[in-house]
Design an enzyme around this catalytic site. Structure first.
Site, PDB file in Angstrom:
ATOM      1  N   SER A  26       3.088  -5.075   7.207  1.00 11.43           N
ATOM      2  CA  SER A  26       2.648  -4.743   5.850  1.00 11.43           C
ATOM      3  C   SER A  26       3.782  -4.972   4.860  1.00 11.43           C
ATOM      4  O   SER A  26       4.905  -4.496   5.066  1.00 11.43           O
ATOM      5  CB  SER A  26       2.214  -3.273   5.773  1.00 11.43           C
ATOM      6  OG  SER A  26       1.029  -3.064   6.487  1.00 11.43           O
ATOM      7  N   HIS A  58       0.869  -1.188   0.000  1.00 11.40           N
ATOM      8  CA  HIS A  58       0.000   0.000   0.000  1.00 11.40           C
ATOM      9  C   HIS A  58       0.894   1.221   0.000  1.00 11.40           C
ATOM     10  O   HIS A  58       2.107   1.126   0.161  1.00 11.40           O
ATOM     11  CB  HIS A  58      -0.953   0.012   1.204  1.00 11.40           C
ATOM     12  CG  HIS A  58      -0.255  -0.011   2.542  1.00 11.40           C
ATOM     13  ND1 HIS A  58       0.446   1.065   3.044  1.00 11.40           N
ATOM     14  CD2 HIS A  58      -0.154  -0.994   3.481  1.00 11.40           C
ATOM     15  CE1 HIS A  58       0.940   0.759   4.234  1.00 11.40           C
ATOM     16  NE2 HIS A  58       0.605  -0.487   4.515  1.00 11.40           N
ATOM     17  N   ASP A  82      -1.383 -19.857  12.218  1.00 14.77           N
ATOM     18  CA  ASP A  82      -0.144 -20.386  12.797  1.00 14.77           C
ATOM     19  C   ASP A  82      -0.095 -20.097  14.291  1.00 14.77           C
ATOM     20  O   ASP A  82      -0.169 -18.949  14.721  1.00 14.77           O
ATOM     21  CB  ASP A  82       1.054 -19.745  12.088  1.00 14.77           C
ATOM     22  CG  ASP A  82       2.356 -20.447  12.417  1.00 14.77           C
ATOM     23  OD1 ASP A  82       2.891 -20.205  13.517  1.00 14.77           O
ATOM     24  OD2 ASP A  82       2.829 -21.225  11.580  1.00 14.77           O
TER      25      ASP A  82
END
Length: 427
Positions: A388, A247, A373
């Site tokens: 991110s 992003h 997980d």
């Protein structure tokens, strides 16, 4: 007469009911079919790709598009319908299209197909420090100031707007807050020209500073010159290009995508992890030592689908080791996948589930992912700020990058298709 009137009302009711049924059917069809049919596909030359379609639809090969001339593509792309959709294979790169039809008769959508060379990327996972300088001084907001005479003034109000970039003050370039303040104090209370960029337009406005109670001159505006933060490296190419975040870098106050003058990537050290909780996103807490010896690369572009640049040539071997093929969006399956990220020590892969994909997504929320997980959940609570850009892998291919966390459920978040991210790196 009354009998005929009742018959007319009955027919009207039937017509209206059929019309409403048609509208409902069209809406349902659009929801069920059109959104599940991709607008555009990328296919690797020489490879057979399978594409799923809604029941009742099939495809018909059309034409190659190029140089404003339509040429039959039968010899260069092979399309075969099957029970679940269709397969396609092309022996050379180019732009093609296939027509999707309902029941083999009713045209539904034309899908553009771009055949590209096979590409491999080295998945990242390394936490990185990001420093960027804006192309001009970003205006965050305007404010009132108290003048030396005791009155209240707003010299920047209705002249400067949130999201503006100040480029010049009194016909002199200003690139830092320090240089801006020096020019401002030198001006005094004279009205001067200020060159700003507002969106894609560069304009000039006039501002008259006010002498405040502390005897300094002010224009009543909050401005910012640069920003920094922590993210995760997504990929490195064989020629040293990189992509990260998935992003864009936006201003935390305005939400606007920052217009960058330049920037750098730095090595960073994770000092701690704030676990994510429902309603409270977690965070990777680290330290960025912005000295020359810690610089990893140079930032060239800041886009809605990622930040891109080049790795220092001497560090390419360190950050580009294992190269994996790129997985296209039509190859992504619901179910098991992995994210690569480094919380401490070495980069590790952590299991996730891909719950949903949006084939026609153009933003950075192309798929919904769910962290399963146990180790990652114990350490972070799921997806946290700073992750991110963590690459997403499935079936030995890099298919995307982590972009966002769902605030109400930190075990879930969004990812961007790697092919979408790559298209922004090139455009």
């Amino acid at each position: 007469m009354i009998k005929g009137s009742n018959r007319l009302k009955t027919w009207r009711w039937i017509v209206v009911s059929l019309l409403l049924l048609d509208i409902f059917a069209i809406g349902y069809f659009s929801y069920l079919y059109l959104d599940r049919i991709p607008n555009k596909l990328h296919v690797v030359v020489g490879e057979t790709e399978s594409v799923e379609l809604p029941g009742g639809t099939s495809v018909e090969q059309t034409y190659e598009r190029g140089d404003n001339v339509e040429v039959s593509s039968v010899e260069t792309m092979k399309v075969v319908n099957n029970q679940s959709g269709f397969t396609m294979t092309s022996n050379r790169t180019g732009n093609y299209s296939v027509s999707v039809k309902l029941f083999g008769m009713i045209p539904v959508k034309k899908v553009s197909v771009q055949v590209v060379e096979k590409m491999k990327l080295s998945p990242g996972g390394e936490p990185i420090g990001i420093y960027v300088a804006t192309n001009g001084l970003l205006v965050l907001d305007t404010a009132e100031i108290q003048g030396e005479d005791g009155l209240t003034y707003s010299p920047g109000e209705n002249i400067l707007k949130t999201g503006d970039y100040i480029l010049e003050w009194n016909h002199q370039p200003v690139t830092t807050i320090e240089s801006f303040n020096k020019a401002l104090q030198k001006t005094g209370n004279k009205k001067v020209s200020v060159k700003i960029r507002r969106g894609k337009e560069v304009i000039e406005v006039a501002v008259k500073p006010i002498r405040a109670t502390d005897r300094s001159y002010k224009i009543g505006a909050w401005i910012r010159e640069d920003t920094q933060g922590i993210g995760t490296l997504t990929y490195v190419t064989a020629n040293g290009g990189f992509g990260t975040l998935g992003h864009g870098i936006t201003d935390s106050d305005t939400g606007e995508l920052l217009d960058l003058q330049g920037g750098e990537l730095y090595q960073t050290k994770i000092l701690g992890i704030l676990r994510g909780e429902k309603g409270e996103p977690g965070e990777l807490r680290g330290y960025i030592n912005m000295v020359a010896k810690n610089q990893i690369g140079t930032i060239k572009k800041n886009t809605a689908l990622g930040v891109f640049g080049t790795i220092q040539p001497e560090l390419l071997g360190e950050y580009a080791k294992e190269f994996l093929p790129v997985g296209m969006k039509q190859e992504i399956k619901k179910g098991k996948a992995y994210i690569y990220t480094k919380l401490s020590g070495e980069i590790k892969k952590y299991e996730i589930q891909i719950e949903k994909t949006y084939l026609n997504s153009k933003d950075n929320k192309s798929m919904v992912i769910h962290v399963t997980d146990s180790e990652l959940l114990a350490r972070t609570g799921g997806i946290v700020q700073g992750m991110s850009g963590s690459p997403i892998l499935q079936d030995g291919k890099i298919i995307g990058a982590v972009t966002h966390v769902m605030v109400d459920d930190p075990t879930r978040g969004y990812g961007v298709f790697i092919e979408n991210m790559l298209s922004f790196s090139e455009g």
